[in-house]
Design a protein around this motif. Sequence first.
Motif, PDB file in Angstrom:
ATOM      1  N   GLU A  64     -29.055  16.581  16.062  1.00 52.39           N
ATOM      2  CA  GLU A  64     -27.743  17.014  16.531  1.00 52.39           C
ATOM      3  C   GLU A  64     -27.372  18.373  15.927  1.00 52.39           C
ATOM      4  OE1 GLU A  64     -24.465  14.617  15.369  1.00 52.39           O
ATOM      5  OE2 GLU A  64     -23.131  15.709  16.734  1.00 52.39           O
ATOM      6  N   ALA A  65     -27.636  18.529  14.625  1.00 54.25           N
ATOM      7  CA  ALA A  65     -27.300  19.791  13.974  1.00 54.25           C
ATOM      8  C   ALA A  65     -28.092  20.943  14.597  1.00 54.25           C
ATOM      9  CB  ALA A  65     -27.552  19.699  12.473  1.00 54.25           C
ATOM     10  N   VAL A  69     -25.441  23.598  15.910  1.00 51.15           N
ATOM     11  CA  VAL A  69     -25.111  24.644  14.954  1.00 51.15           C
ATOM     12  C   VAL A  69     -25.601  26.010  15.417  1.00 51.15           C
ATOM     13  CG1 VAL A  69     -25.513  25.468  12.618  1.00 51.15           C
ATOM     14  CG2 VAL A  69     -25.068  23.054  13.022  1.00 51.15           C
ATOM     15  N   ILE A  78     -21.542  30.121  10.040  1.00 53.00           N
ATOM     16  CA  ILE A  78     -22.090  28.943  10.705  1.00 53.00           C
ATOM     17  C   ILE A  78     -20.965  28.271  11.475  1.00 53.00           C
ATOM     18  CG2 ILE A  78     -22.903  26.607  10.251  1.00 53.00           C
ATOM     19  CD1 ILE A  78     -24.698  27.788   8.121  1.00 53.00           C
ATOM     20  N   GLU A  80     -19.903  25.877  15.400  1.00 57.13           N
ATOM     21  CA  GLU A  80     -20.347  25.241  16.637  1.00 57.13           C
ATOM     22  C   GLU A  80     -19.708  25.951  17.824  1.00 57.13           C
ATOM     23  OE1 GLU A  80     -20.064  20.948  16.558  1.00 57.13           O
ATOM     24  OE2 GLU A  80     -20.940  20.863  14.560  1.00 57.13           O
ATOM     25  N   ARG A  85     -13.926  29.720  14.325  1.00 57.88           N
ATOM     26  CA  ARG A  85     -12.507  29.428  14.135  1.00 57.88           C
ATOM     27  C   ARG A  85     -11.794  30.505  13.307  1.00 57.88           C
ATOM     28  NH1 ARG A  85     -11.288  24.232  11.057  1.00 57.88           N
ATOM     29  NH2 ARG A  85     -13.569  24.282  11.032  1.00 57.88           N
ATOM     30  N   ARG A  91      -3.902  33.384  12.608  1.00 58.86           N
ATOM     31  CA  ARG A  91      -3.273  33.438  11.294  1.00 58.86           C
ATOM     32  C   ARG A  91      -4.064  34.278  10.286  1.00 58.86           C
ATOM     33  NH1 ARG A  91      -2.638  28.166   8.867  1.00 58.86           N
ATOM     34  NH2 ARG A  91      -4.539  27.537   9.941  1.00 58.86           N
ATOM     35  N   LEU A 107     -17.996  29.534   2.078  1.00 56.61           N
ATOM     36  CA  LEU A 107     -17.431  28.246   1.686  1.00 56.61           C
ATOM     37  C   LEU A 107     -16.496  28.299   0.478  1.00 56.61           C
ATOM     38  CD1 LEU A 107     -20.377  25.723   2.298  1.00 56.61           C
ATOM     39  CD2 LEU A 107     -18.655  26.543   3.887  1.00 56.61           C
ATOM     40  N   GLU A 110     -13.167  29.769   1.428  1.00 50.64           N
ATOM     41  CA  GLU A 110     -12.356  28.894   2.278  1.00 50.64           C
ATOM     42  C   GLU A 110     -11.854  27.673   1.516  1.00 50.64           C
ATOM     43  OE1 GLU A 110     -11.346  29.579   5.645  1.00 50.64           O
ATOM     44  OE2 GLU A 110     -11.885  31.442   4.637  1.00 50.64           O
ATOM     45  N   LYS A 111     -12.644  27.259   0.546  1.00 49.15           N
ATOM     46  CA  LYS A 111     -12.237  26.124  -0.282  1.00 49.15           C
ATOM     47  C   LYS A 111     -11.034  26.517  -1.133  1.00 49.15           C
ATOM     48  CE  LYS A 111     -14.335  22.629  -3.227  1.00 49.15           C
ATOM     49  NZ  LYS A 111     -15.520  22.319  -4.026  1.00 49.15           N
TER      50      LYS A 111
ATOM     51  N   GLY B  10      -6.264  25.245   5.791  1.00 47.16           N
ATOM     52  CA  GLY B  10      -6.315  24.673   7.130  1.00 47.16           C
ATOM     53  C   GLY B  10      -7.717  24.754   7.704  1.00 47.16           C
ATOM     54  N   ASP B  11      -8.517  25.682   7.163  1.00 47.58           N
ATOM     55  CA  ASP B  11      -9.893  25.777   7.643  1.00 47.58           C
ATOM     56  C   ASP B  11     -10.842  24.955   6.767  1.00 47.58           C
ATOM     57  OD1 ASP B  11      -9.313  27.624   9.724  1.00 47.58           O
ATOM     58  OD2 ASP B  11      -9.111  29.172   8.202  1.00 47.58           O
ATOM     59  N   GLY B  12     -10.310  24.325   5.736  1.00 52.42           N
ATOM     60  CA  GLY B  12     -11.136  23.485   4.878  1.00 52.42           C
ATOM     61  C   GLY B  12     -12.135  24.297   4.092  1.00 52.42           C
ATOM     62  N   GLY B  13     -12.901  23.664   3.226  1.00 57.93           N
ATOM     63  CA  GLY B  13     -13.919  24.373   2.468  1.00 57.93           C
ATOM     64  C   GLY B  13     -15.288  23.957   2.950  1.00 57.93           C
ATOM     65  N   GLU B  14     -15.316  23.329   4.117  1.00 60.26           N
ATOM     66  CA  GLU B  14     -16.584  22.856   4.656  1.00 60.26           C
ATOM     67  C   GLU B  14     -17.092  23.844   5.696  1.00 60.26           C
ATOM     68  OE1 GLU B  14     -15.784  18.919   6.152  1.00 60.26           O
ATOM     69  OE2 GLU B  14     -16.128  18.087   4.161  1.00 60.26           O
ATOM     70  N   PHE B  15     -18.318  23.604   6.126  1.00 58.28           N
ATOM     71  CA  PHE B  15     -18.846  24.424   7.205  1.00 58.28           C
ATOM     72  C   PHE B  15     -18.000  24.196   8.442  1.00 58.28           C
ATOM     73  CE2 PHE B  15     -22.762  23.914   4.650  1.00 58.28           C
ATOM     74  CZ  PHE B  15     -23.059  25.247   4.487  1.00 58.28           C
ATOM     75  N   GLN B  16     -17.914  25.215   9.273  1.00 61.36           N
ATOM     76  CA  GLN B  16     -17.174  25.087  10.530  1.00 61.36           C
ATOM     77  C   GLN B  16     -18.012  24.359  11.565  1.00 61.36           C
ATOM     78  OE1 GLN B  16     -14.950  28.604  12.038  1.00 61.36           O
ATOM     79  NE2 GLN B  16     -16.142  29.677  10.503  1.00 61.36           N
ATOM     80  N   SER B  17     -18.760  23.353  11.111  1.00 60.88           N
ATOM     81  CA  SER B  17     -19.606  22.619  12.036  1.00 60.88           C
ATOM     82  C   SER B  17     -19.680  21.169  11.594  1.00 60.88           C
ATOM     83  CB  SER B  17     -21.000  23.226  12.059  1.00 60.88           C
ATOM     84  OG  SER B  17     -21.923  22.308  12.612  1.00 60.88           O
ATOM     85  N   PRO B  18     -19.004  20.285  12.325  1.00 63.10           N
ATOM     86  CA  PRO B  18     -19.081  18.857  11.992  1.00 63.10           C
ATOM     87  C   PRO B  18     -20.525  18.364  11.992  1.00 63.10           C
ATOM     88  CG  PRO B  18     -17.370  19.251  13.640  1.00 63.10           C
ATOM     89  CD  PRO B  18     -18.111  20.540  13.478  1.00 63.10           C
ATOM     90  N   ALA B  19     -21.358  18.892  12.898  1.00 65.30           N
ATOM     91  CA  ALA B  19     -22.750  18.428  12.970  1.00 65.30           C
ATOM     92  C   ALA B  19     -23.498  18.785  11.689  1.00 65.30           C
ATOM     93  CB  ALA B  19     -23.451  19.035  14.181  1.00 65.30           C
ATOM     94  N   LEU B  20     -23.250  19.985  11.173  1.00 65.02           N
ATOM     95  CA  LEU B  20     -23.911  20.399   9.933  1.00 65.02           C
ATOM     96  C   LEU B  20     -23.371  19.585   8.753  1.00 65.02           C
ATOM     97  CD1 LEU B  20     -25.979  22.295   8.685  1.00 65.02           C
ATOM     98  CD2 LEU B  20     -24.161  23.938   8.286  1.00 65.02           C
TER      99      LEU B  20
END
Lengths: 213, 213
Positions: A64-65, A69, A78, A80, A85, A91, A107, A110-111, B10-20
């Motif tokens: 899936e990745a 990705v 990185i 999808e 975003r 903003r 990361l 953004e964290k 709001g963008d979280g500290g994770e990758f912008q990819s749920p699959a990843l």
Amino acid sequence: MTVIPKRGNGDGGEFQSPALERLVKSLSRLPGLGRKSATRLALHLVGREDSAGPAEELVAAVTEARLRVTNCTSCGAITEADPCRICTSERRDVTQICIVASPVDILPFEKAGFFRGRYFVLGGLLSPLDGVRAEDLPFGRLTARLDQDGVTEVIIALDSSVEGETTSLYLQRLFEGRGLTLTRLATGIPVGGSLAYIDEVTLQRAFQYRRSF
Amino acid sequence: MTVIPKRGNGDGGEFQSPALERLVKSLSRLPGLGRKSATRLALHLVGREDSAGPAEELVAAVTEARLRVTNCTSCGAITEADPCRICTSERRDVTQICIVASPVDILPFEKAGFFRGRYFVLGGLLSPLDGVRAEDLPFGRLTARLDQDGVTEVIIALDSSVEGETTSLYLQRLFEGRGLTLTRLATGIPVGGSLAYIDEVTLQRAFQYRRSF
């Protein structure tokens, strides 16, 4: 007296399963995995009949990745959805751009969540020794982006390695005469870092760039 | 003055990819992999367009291993052919059986190549604390195997952990009155091991089981 055969007895020292051996080899080619941890992972993945879970889950996740990705064509993050975003967010400040070497470097920013601008991923650092030259990195796309977005401040957030310094210097020259505010991350003692355990180069930099109260 | 948001923007500290993210989570559930090494692996697997190799190779290897790998119904070794090559080999001594906890424990024996008997994998050790009782281990199949093959010598090759000792003791009692030669691996200083760095328990055992010249 027992005669010890030279090595192996025809059955080898490997698993009696070429498929399992191939899985171990495949895993041990991945970064950070040696033969031992690869064997442990392989056995876990092959598992018992009743725990089919991990292998199927991993195969599904990898597949899936691989499908979903991609890299943002605008900033290289990185993502999808392309553009990503961050690049499409209303903003985020379009006039500030933070240049990083790899998508992973986004990361921690953004964290922490303090940076409101956008990013640009170089995807590598200049390294004459490894044959990475200016034409291998997306500098053209970077300057086009600066013009297009009306960027006024560029923050260089690259490693303080030789390659990072070389690339920073190249970027400084590239941006000369553009009237940009060009900054780089501060070098110094980490917050909470103990002076006693700090390396000499960092200490020297922290001293060199000391701030007045 | 800059106000630092509490955490995340709001963008979280994770990758912008749920699959990843799912791939990272799936990898970090595997034994011995933390979030950092899982992230590194995931990025390697997802990779660039031009290096589709590792992911496809891994998926194929996992799938194939899951299909082919089984346990020998006679000894419990990992095998693709059942019964396994060791159990069916004419060159192995049926009267000697080496009892190990896990299929992996067979590998060092086969690598060294001095042992000419066969194996029996318990698939675990007695552990009242973890709820592993005698009825959970294949002792019935083991004694049936001893009778069937006319085994005369049993070598117990279990860990010298509490569970290993408990299981060894259980096996000793199980075999009582069968007229078997029952042995266990020697405990002592490893060959090439430095006395200065040996742990105290091993040293004490090595002293306790000292041999005369």
